[in-house]
Design a protein around this motif. Structure first.
Motif, PDB file in Angstrom:
ATOM      1  N   PRO A 185       0.816  -1.213   0.000  1.00  0.00           N
ATOM      2  CA  PRO A 185       0.000   0.000   0.000  1.00  0.00           C
ATOM      3  C   PRO A 185       0.847   1.259   0.000  1.00  0.00           C
ATOM      4  N   SER A 237      -0.764   4.216   0.753  1.00  0.00           N
ATOM      5  CA  SER A 237      -1.478   5.083   1.672  1.00  0.00           C
ATOM      6  C   SER A 237      -2.193   4.239   2.715  1.00  0.00           C
ATOM      7  N   THR A 285      -7.755   2.880   1.611  1.00  0.00           N
ATOM      8  CA  THR A 285      -7.926   2.143   0.365  1.00  0.00           C
ATOM      9  C   THR A 285      -9.399   1.862   0.100  1.00  0.00           C
ATOM     10  N   SER A 328     -12.228  -0.088  -1.917  1.00  0.00           N
ATOM     11  CA  SER A 328     -12.174  -1.391  -2.587  1.00  0.00           C
ATOM     12  C   SER A 328     -13.570  -1.839  -3.002  1.00  0.00           C
ATOM     13  N   ASN A 384      -6.675  -6.054  -2.410  1.00  0.00           N
ATOM     14  CA  ASN A 384      -6.128  -4.966  -1.603  1.00  0.00           C
ATOM     15  C   ASN A 384      -5.759  -5.406  -0.189  1.00  0.00           C
ATOM     16  N   ALA A 407      -2.652  -4.173   2.210  1.00  0.00           N
ATOM     17  CA  ALA A 407      -2.659  -3.080   3.185  1.00  0.00           C
ATOM     18  C   ALA A 407      -2.723  -3.626   4.611  1.00  0.00           C
TER      19      ALA A 407
END
Length: 304
Positions: A127, A129, A132, A134, A177, A180
């Motif tokens: 990641p 940031s 996120t 999604s 994702n 993260a």
């Protein structure tokens, strides 16, 4: 598509029933809060804790630096660090906003990773940031439906709810994702080192925390710390600390009844006048006016 929309509408109705007259309600399930409002809320500063935010009806639009993102019935929001950003809420009496927020428990996350072992998906991305958006998949939506069902009975929610929360966390962790969440507990990533600094700020925000001290604690140079901190939070360490203090002071005034001077001292300000100036610059209103606005909004959203 119609089936998913009907399911989302039914879940929104469940949230409305469970939330009662409160816009932000703790549920019978640890880590889970209900989100419900009938009022549009203009763009304003907010502070979210690490969480998974799932919206069934209505929409929120977030602004972080130059990035704009939506979380709505088609997209959930994953936050892996405490993060200040700006948010606009789209809701009305005819189309209320309804959803849930699931706190990210790092112990549960670590336990899941132990069970997953070497089967962590290879498509995980590192990641950039701490926030996120999604796509909301069928697995998460169906698990969330069961989570709302068990909430109707406090005992069921308290006993069975955590297992469903773990299931939802699993689906997020193994999604595209999920990197993260993995980076959050992987001690060898810059992301986890910055997360450690953010936890330090979260627990000791009133202390005299310098950038040099925070950088040294995660074994980074000041320049590298600045770079990685801004990559995760879209702001500098000192700006983040100031923002966190202002949000914390606002909560102390709203929920604990502190006046502006007492709240300023509690979060680490030495000058009440400096606190008031920075508060108005950030929130757009004086501390007194902002507390009045939030209480009026809360009263309005409960009148339905």
């Amino acid at each position: 598509m119609a089936g998913i929309e009907n399911l989302s509408a039914r879940m929104a109705a469940q949230v409305a029933k469970l939330a009662g007259d409160n816009a932000f309600t703790q549920s019978p399930v640890p880590q889970v809060k209900l989100l419900y409002t009938t009022c549009h809320q203009p763009r304003q500063p907010v502070m979210y804790s690490p969480s998974i935010v799932i919206i069934f009806q209505g929409k929120k639009v977030g602004y972080l630096g130059r990035t704009t993102f939506s979380y709505d019935p088609h997209n959930y929001l994953l936050l892996t660090v405490p993060l200040p950003f700006e948010c606009e809420t789209f809701a009305s009496p005819e189309q209320p906003l309804a959803g849930i927020s699931i706190g990210v428990d790092t112990i549960m996350l670590q336990d899941l990773l132990i069970d997953i072992g070497d089967d962590v998906p290879s498509n995980h991305k590192t990641p950039a940031s701490g926030i996120t958006p999604s796509p909301l998949g069928d697995e998460i939506l169906c698990a969330t439906e069961r989570l709302l069902d068990v909430m109707s009975k406090p005992l069921d929610g308290r006993v069975l709810g955590p297992q469903i929360v773990r299931e939802i966390l699993f689906y997020v962790l193994t999604s595209d994702n999920g990197g993260a969440l993995h980076a959050l507990v992987n001690r060898h990533t810059h992301f986890s080192q910055i997360a450690k600094s953010l936890r330090r700020i979260e627990s000791q925000y009133s202390d005299n925390l310098s950038v040099e001290l925070l950088a040294n604690e995660v074994n980074m140079s000041v320049s590298a710390f600045h770079h990685n901190f801004k990559a995760v939070t879209s702001t500098s360490p000192l700006q983040y600390l100031k923002t966190y203090r202002l949000h914390k002071a606002r909560m102390l005034m709203i929920h604990d009844g502190l006046n502006a001077g007492s709240a300023a001292i509690s979060v680490g300000y030495e000058s009440a006048s400096q606190f008031s100036r920075e508060f108005k610059r950030y929130f757009g209103l004086t501390p007194t006016d902002e507390v009045t606005r939030l209480r009026d909004n809360s009263a309005t959203s409960s009148m339905r």
